[in-house]
Motif scaffolding. Structure first.
Motif, PDB file in Angstrom:
ATOM      1  N   THR A  46      -9.380  15.302 -10.423  1.00  0.00           N
ATOM      2  CA  THR A  46      -8.976  16.707 -10.509  1.00  0.00           C
ATOM      3  C   THR A  46      -7.777  16.868 -11.438  1.00  0.00           C
ATOM      4  O   THR A  46      -7.707  17.819 -12.247  1.00  0.00           O
ATOM      5  N   CYS A 105       2.775  16.314  -6.680  1.00  0.00           N
ATOM      6  CA  CYS A 105       2.154  15.580  -5.571  1.00  0.00           C
ATOM      7  C   CYS A 105       1.810  14.157  -6.006  1.00  0.00           C
ATOM      8  O   CYS A 105       1.287  13.941  -7.111  1.00  0.00           O
ATOM      9  N   GLU A 144     -10.784  11.450  -6.097  1.00  0.00           N
ATOM     10  CA  GLU A 144     -10.980  12.880  -6.367  1.00  0.00           C
ATOM     11  C   GLU A 144      -9.691  13.535  -6.830  1.00  0.00           C
ATOM     12  O   GLU A 144      -9.709  14.387  -7.733  1.00  0.00           O
ATOM     13  N   ALA A 145      -8.561  13.149  -6.273  1.00  0.00           N
ATOM     14  CA  ALA A 145      -7.276  13.725  -6.688  1.00  0.00           C
ATOM     15  C   ALA A 145      -6.969  13.350  -8.135  1.00  0.00           C
ATOM     16  O   ALA A 145      -6.503  14.187  -8.931  1.00  0.00           O
ATOM     17  N   ILE A 194      -0.362  11.061  -6.330  1.00  0.00           N
ATOM     18  CA  ILE A 194      -1.794  10.737  -6.300  1.00  0.00           C
ATOM     19  C   ILE A 194      -1.998   9.346  -5.732  1.00  0.00           C
ATOM     20  O   ILE A 194      -2.769   9.133  -4.802  1.00  0.00           O
TER      21      ILE A 194
END
Length: 437
Positions: A92, A54, A88-89, A56
């Motif tokens: 994480t 994914c 936040e991504a 970011i």
């Protein structure tokens, strides 16, 4: 320091850019996993950061190789778009890659532990972040540049010179050394003690610049203290009524005058009161006034007379503010500087502001860099002076007696910069830092 840490180095919330800092041995591994591996050191590069397939963000990435980094470790910065979801991504993903969020002040603590700066310079980093005035900024930059560390190194160098003379006589009593070698340390210690006393006498200047100069308004009820307080802070901060005893607690406001930070305090009027609430406010007013750097004794035609309870409370450095001049003149108390003002018409307020600015410049500016900017420094300086004075007295009893005192003094000076005895003060130094520093 085997962990690799990360933290947001910019304020959280809405903005254009958010900077995540990384530091530790796994920095390059984390960058590679995110798709930003193999970057040239100290060169900003745009990379698409991804985790688990994914995207970011499209980020600007900088890489720093140990020891040429802020912490002295392998480090990096991720310049992200500042949306909360993006930050936040990224956070994480870093946690999933084995990094952990940094503790408060951990980046600067690692810089100290890796020899990138001493403790006094580390404290200056926190002061520079918190600086709100030009004076605070200048003081913090000077300390970060090593001015305070150089001063303490100079004190310690003179002390070790004296200690070497003392220990030479102890260790080589039968060798060909001059007689009474330890006595030669006397003039060195006398000069050092004088320098330490001067530094301690000046200790309030650094504290006042860093924490703010404390100005307290004192006076009898209905003298117009709250009106003057509002005029100086330029807003309706205090309640003003014609009822005596309206102000019952200490009210503080942080303002800037002449480029210096000031904490201005309005206090309850001084008088005898049977009201327990008002009596407590008067007690607090007296306590706050005792710790003031400057007190403005506010008087008015309604408080004129020898029965004014502030008469027995004033000190020679206070300024009389003769308020309500539009209602009539107030006779100034002798031997105390006075200015006439009217908060109703504004007369004299500009002159009062200029007087305070001049007083701040007199008390806070100086040709020399302040050798005390924190209470921790003052305590160590006092310990060093006590050791030097004790060692000087002990010279008359023998060099063996003087050596222990002088070694304790040298240890106290070294603790300011962290040259020795580090572990017991690291928590004190770094507890006030923000997370990303």
């Amino acid at each position: 320091m085997s962990d690799t840490i990360f933290a947001l180095a910019t304020p959280p919330g809405r903005g254009a850019i958010a900077v995540l800092r990384l530091s530790g041995p796994a920095t390059e591994t984390a960058l590679t996993a995110l798709g930003a591996g193999g970057l040239a050191p100290r060169l900003a590069s745009v990379r698409s950061l991804r985790h688990d397939g994914c995207l970011i963000d499209e980020a600007l990435v900088l890489r720093f190789i140990a020891p040429r980094s802020y912490t002295g470790e392998d480090s990096a910065e991720l310049h992200l778009h500042a949306g909360r979801a993006v930050v936040e991504a990224a956070s994480t993903a870093l946690i999933a890659l084995g990094l952990r969020p940094a503790d408060p002040g951990e980046f600067t603590r690692r810089a100290f532990q890796n020899g990138r700066m001493d403790l006094a310079q580390a404290e200056a980093v926190a002061d520079l972040i918190d600086a709100e005035t030009e004076a605070q900024k200048s003081q913090a930059l000077g300390q970060l540049d090593g001015a305070l560390s150089a001063a303490y190194a100079g004190f310690r160098r003179d002390l070790l010179k004296a200690l070497s003379l003392v220990e030479a006589e102890i260790d080589f009593p039968d060798e060909e050394v001059p007689d009474n070698l330890a006595r030669m340390a006397g003039p060195v210690l006398d000069a050092l003690a004088a320098d330490l006393r001067t530094a301690l006498a000046d200790s309030e200047r650094g504290r006042r610049v860093r924490e703010g100069y404390r100005i307290v308004l004192i006076g009898e009820t209905n003298a117009g203290k709250s009106s003057l307080f509002n005029a100086l802070v330029a807003r309706e901060a205090a309640i003003v009524t014609p009822i005596a005893g309206t102000t019952r607690d200490v009210l503080d406001a942080d303002i800037m005058i002449g480029g210096y930070a000031v904490t201005l305090s309005d206090t309850a009027g001084l008088r005898d009161s049977e009201d327990p609430v008002e009596a407590e406010g008067i007690r607090r007013a007296r306590v706050r006034a005792e710790g003031a750097d400057l007190r403005l004794w506010v008087r008015s035609p309604s408080t004129e007379g020898d029965t004014n309870p502030a008469f027995g409370f004033i000190r020679s450095s206070d300024l009389q503010v003769l308020n309500k001049s539009d209602l009539g003149a107030v006779a100034a108390a002798p031997d105390l500087e006075a200015l006439s003002v009217s908060t109703m018409t504004g007369q004299g307020l500009s002159e009062l502001h200029d007087w305070i600015a001049a007083r701040l410049a007199r008390d806070l500016s100086g040709a020399d860099f302040p050798t005390v900017t924190r209470e921790r420094h003052r305590r160590r300086l006092a310990e060093a002076l006590a050791g030097v004075e004790a060692g000087r007295r002990a010279l008359d009893l023998g060099p063996e007696m003087a050596g222990d005192d002088l070694r304790r003094a040298a240890d106290a000076l070294a603790r300011v910069t962290g040259a020795i005895g580090v572990e017991d003060i690291l928590g004190e130094v770094f507890s006030s830092f923000c997370i990303g520093k």
